[in-house]
Design a protein around this motif. Structure first.
Motif, PDB file in Angstrom:
ATOM      1  N   GLY A  14      40.173  38.694  31.791  1.00 26.30           N
ATOM      2  CA  GLY A  14      38.761  38.898  32.158  1.00 26.30           C
ATOM      3  C   GLY A  14      38.385  37.578  32.981  1.00 26.30           C
ATOM      4  O   GLY A  14      38.946  36.579  32.806  1.00 26.30           O
ATOM      5  N   LEU A  15      37.405  37.558  33.615  1.00 24.27           N
ATOM      6  CA  LEU A  15      36.736  36.323  34.182  1.00 24.27           C
ATOM      7  C   LEU A  15      36.035  35.568  33.055  1.00 24.27           C
ATOM      8  O   LEU A  15      35.971  34.087  33.520  1.00 24.27           O
ATOM      9  CB  LEU A  15      35.657  36.655  35.239  1.00 24.27           C
ATOM     10  N   GLY A  16      35.465  35.643  32.041  1.00 21.15           N
ATOM     11  CA  GLY A  16      34.833  35.018  30.961  1.00 21.15           C
ATOM     12  C   GLY A  16      33.626  34.182  31.667  1.00 21.15           C
ATOM     13  O   GLY A  16      33.389  33.205  31.309  1.00 21.15           O
ATOM     14  N   THR A  17      32.765  34.944  32.410  1.00 22.48           N
ATOM     15  CA  THR A  17      31.560  34.520  33.123  1.00 22.48           C
ATOM     16  C   THR A  17      30.555  33.926  32.203  1.00 22.48           C
ATOM     17  O   THR A  17      29.925  32.964  32.677  1.00 22.48           O
ATOM     18  CB  THR A  17      30.868  35.238  34.040  1.00 22.48           C
ATOM     19  N   ARG A  18      30.510  34.562  30.884  1.00 17.42           N
ATOM     20  CA  ARG A  18      29.583  34.018  30.060  1.00 17.42           C
ATOM     21  C   ARG A  18      29.862  32.607  29.612  1.00 17.42           C
ATOM     22  O   ARG A  18      28.881  32.034  29.033  1.00 17.42           O
ATOM     23  CB  ARG A  18      29.379  34.885  28.790  1.00 17.42           C
ATOM     24  N   PRO A  27      40.667  28.882  29.960  1.00 13.69           N
ATOM     25  CA  PRO A  27      40.849  30.208  29.831  1.00 13.69           C
ATOM     26  C   PRO A  27      40.083  30.307  28.514  1.00 13.69           C
ATOM     27  O   PRO A  27      39.952  29.557  27.855  1.00 13.69           O
ATOM     28  CB  PRO A  27      42.033  30.686  29.747  1.00 13.69           C
ATOM     29  N   LYS A  28      39.056  31.425  28.508  1.00 11.72           N
ATOM     30  CA  LYS A  28      38.434  31.532  27.462  1.00 11.72           C
ATOM     31  C   LYS A  28      39.011  31.656  26.058  1.00 11.72           C
ATOM     32  O   LYS A  28      38.732  31.268  24.964  1.00 11.72           O
ATOM     33  CB  LYS A  28      37.371  32.893  27.458  1.00 11.72           C
ATOM     34  N   GLU A  29      40.341  32.260  26.065  1.00  7.38           N
ATOM     35  CA  GLU A  29      41.226  32.277  24.995  1.00  7.38           C
ATOM     36  C   GLU A  29      41.590  31.109  24.360  1.00  7.38           C
ATOM     37  O   GLU A  29      42.348  31.340  23.382  1.00  7.38           O
ATOM     38  CB  GLU A  29      42.300  33.326  25.303  1.00  7.38           C
ATOM     39  N   ARG A 105      50.679  40.509  35.013  1.00  8.21           N
ATOM     40  CA  ARG A 105      49.431  40.110  35.949  1.00  8.21           C
ATOM     41  C   ARG A 105      48.478  41.117  36.108  1.00  8.21           C
ATOM     42  O   ARG A 105      48.778  42.374  36.567  1.00  8.21           O
ATOM     43  CB  ARG A 105      49.537  39.378  37.288  1.00  8.21           C
ATOM     44  N   GLN A 106      47.130  41.035  35.893  1.00 11.82           N
ATOM     45  CA  GLN A 106      46.335  42.055  36.395  1.00 11.82           C
ATOM     46  C   GLN A 106      45.587  41.379  37.609  1.00 11.82           C
ATOM     47  O   GLN A 106      44.854  40.520  37.496  1.00 11.82           O
ATOM     48  CB  GLN A 106      45.080  42.459  35.599  1.00 11.82           C
ATOM     49  N   HIS A 107      45.784  41.875  38.661  1.00 16.47           N
ATOM     50  CA  HIS A 107      45.470  41.231  39.980  1.00 16.47           C
ATOM     51  C   HIS A 107      44.270  41.460  40.463  1.00 16.47           C
ATOM     52  O   HIS A 107      43.656  40.491  41.143  1.00 16.47           O
ATOM     53  CB  HIS A 107      46.484  41.913  41.178  1.00 16.47           C
TER      54      HIS A 107
HETATM   55  P1  UTP Z   1      34.754  41.206  28.649  1.00 13.32           P
HETATM   56  O1  UTP Z   1      33.805  42.214  28.657  1.00 13.32           O
HETATM   57  O2  UTP Z   1      34.572  40.256  27.315  1.00 13.32           O
HETATM   58  O3  UTP Z   1      34.729  40.485  29.688  1.00 13.32           O
HETATM   59  O4  UTP Z   1      36.165  41.662  28.372  1.00 13.32           O
HETATM   60  P2  UTP Z   1      35.329  38.713  30.307  1.00 13.32           P
HETATM   61  O5  UTP Z   1      35.519  38.650  31.671  1.00 13.32           O
HETATM   62  O6  UTP Z   1      36.182  38.382  29.261  1.00 13.32           O
HETATM   63  O7  UTP Z   1      33.892  37.977  29.897  1.00 13.32           O
HETATM   64  P3  UTP Z   1      32.495  37.940  30.469  1.00 13.32           P
HETATM   65  O8  UTP Z   1      31.850  39.141  30.216  1.00 13.32           O
HETATM   66  O9  UTP Z   1      32.633  37.768  32.077  1.00 13.32           O
HETATM   67  O10 UTP Z   1      31.762  36.647  29.866  1.00 13.32           O
HETATM   68  C1  UTP Z   1      36.610  41.889  27.282  1.00 13.32           C
HETATM   69  C2  UTP Z   1      38.201  41.840  27.108  1.00 13.32           C
HETATM   70  O11 UTP Z   1      38.899  42.530  28.180  1.00 13.32           O
HETATM   71  C3  UTP Z   1      39.723  41.637  28.982  1.00 13.32           C
HETATM   72  C4  UTP Z   1      38.843  40.403  28.809  1.00 13.32           C
HETATM   73  O12 UTP Z   1      39.907  39.071  29.133  1.00 13.32           O
HETATM   74  C5  UTP Z   1      38.479  40.414  27.198  1.00 13.32           C
HETATM   75  O13 UTP Z   1      39.445  40.020  26.649  1.00 13.32           O
HETATM   76  N1  UTP Z   1      39.386  42.175  30.324  1.00 13.32           N
HETATM   77  C6  UTP Z   1      38.290  42.521  30.699  1.00 13.32           C
HETATM   78  C7  UTP Z   1      40.524  41.974  31.060  1.00 13.32           C
HETATM   79  O14 UTP Z   1      41.878  41.678  30.638  1.00 13.32           O
HETATM   80  N2  UTP Z   1      40.473  42.592  32.524  1.00 13.32           N
HETATM   81  C8  UTP Z   1      39.474  43.180  32.936  1.00 13.32           C
HETATM   82  O15 UTP Z   1      39.462  43.601  34.180  1.00 13.32           O
HETATM   83  C9  UTP Z   1      38.236  42.933  32.055  1.00 13.32           C
END
Ligand code: UTP
Length: 297
Positions: A14-18, A27-29, A105-107
């Motif tokens: 995920g992008l972790g935009t929050r 990376p958020k993790e 990878r998830q592209h």
């Molecule tokens: P979230 O909904 O929390 O999205 O994803 P995010 O991108 O991590 O964070 P925000 O909302 O932009 O802040 C829940 C989980 O699903 C994964 C994320 O990495 C997280 O562990 N995820 C989400 C993916 O791997 N791929 C995606 O396309 C979406």
């Protein structure tokens, strides 16, 4: 007899935009609760549940995550030379056996369902767990272990569930509950992020799952769901009417939503207070600021 669950998928693409701007380069993790990154809590929980193969679905910019699980010979030598054995031991708890981790990878961030689908070839024909590292659960018995024990009885698909206030339901996948035997419930429907007043219950799905490989077949043909993303909830929901069914599991423990700033801060305080080396200082500080805050009111 159910098959033992030995593989887990960690979707971390995920992008972790929050958490921008931090997540621009971290990376958020990898963000830390006290002194351990979120991903370490998830790995420890998986290990306790008997997981042997760890599959990370990653994306561009997540190389810090791969480095974290690598050995660090220079650092180890330095600690050894300095006689810092306790730190050396702590460092070793992060070691992963060669071949135990795979990265896929998830592209494009097309949604959680799509991220899980990306790992399909590594799962093959066995049940598997999915752990979202931003849901951190403090529990005497780790949540996934509670679930694998319950799953040994039920089989099928299982999602971790917890009660949420009605006004929070629109942030979760919500369960329509059939037969309810207390800890385990039979699921008869699932709705991702229902509109206000439309949730079938107050039981929400959080980031721990045990799934049959057939979910991956369902994901093969999935279209985008709520929010334009390919939702894992939709694929699990399509299992409800199949033979194996879906179960909700009311876990024992406290879940922190570390994907949100407020949840992350709360977890930091809770995990800090749980540590013998930090509790006294932190508690004294909290008492002091609560006192000042009350006096100001
Ligand atoms: P979230 O909904 O929390 O999205 O994803 P995010 O991108 O991590 O964070 P925000 O909302 O932009 O802040 C829940 C989980 O699903 C994964 C994320 O990495 C997280 O562990 N995820 C989400 C993916 O791997 N791929 C995606 O396309 C979406």
């Amino acid at each position: 007899m159910t098959r033992k669950v030995t593989k887990a998928i960690f979707p971390v693409a995920g992008l972790g935009t929050r958490f921008l701007p931090a997540t621009k380069s971290v990376p958020k993790e990898i963000m830390t609760l006290v002194d351990r990154p979120l991903i370490q809590y998830a790995i420890d929980e998986a290990r306790a549940a008997g997981i042997k193969e760890f599959i990370f679905v990653t994306s561009r910019g997540k190389s810090a995550l791969e480095d974290y699980f690598d050995h660090s010979p220079v650092l180890e030598q330095e600690l050894e030379k300095a006689g810092k054995t306790a730190l050396l031991e702590t460092l070793k708890t992060t070691d992963m056996d060669s071949g135990a981790i795979a990265y896929i990878r998830q592209h494009k961030a097309l949604g959680l369902g799509h991220a899980v689908w990306c790992a399909r070839r590594l799962i093959g024909d066995e049940p598997f767990a999915v752990i979202l590292p931003d849901d951190v659960i403090a529990a005497d018995k780790p949540c996934l272990q509670q679930m694998t024990e319950a799953y040994a009885e039920t089989g099928g698909n299982m999602v971790a569930a917890m009660e949420v206030a009605p006004e929070k339901a629109s942030s979760y996948g919500m369960l329509d509950v059939g037969e309810d035997s207390g800890t385990t419930v039979k699921v008869q429907g699932m709705v991702e992020k229902p509109s206000a007043g439309e949730s079938p219950s107050n039981l929400a799905v959080i980031g721990r799952y045990i799934l049959t490989p057939d979910v991956l077949n369902d994901l093969d043909s999935m279209k985008s769901g709520a929010g334009g993303e390919i939702q894992l909830t939709d694929a699990i929901a399509s299992q409800i009417d199949k033979q194996e069914g879906v179960f909700g599991y009311r876990f024992r423990g406290q879940r922190f939503d570390c994907g949100s700033k407020s949840g992350f801060l709360q977890a930091t305080v809770a995990f800090g207070l749980a540590r013998d080396d930090l509790r006294d200082d932190l508690a004294a500080y909290l008492r002091e600021i609560v006192h000042i805050d009350k006096a100001a009111q």
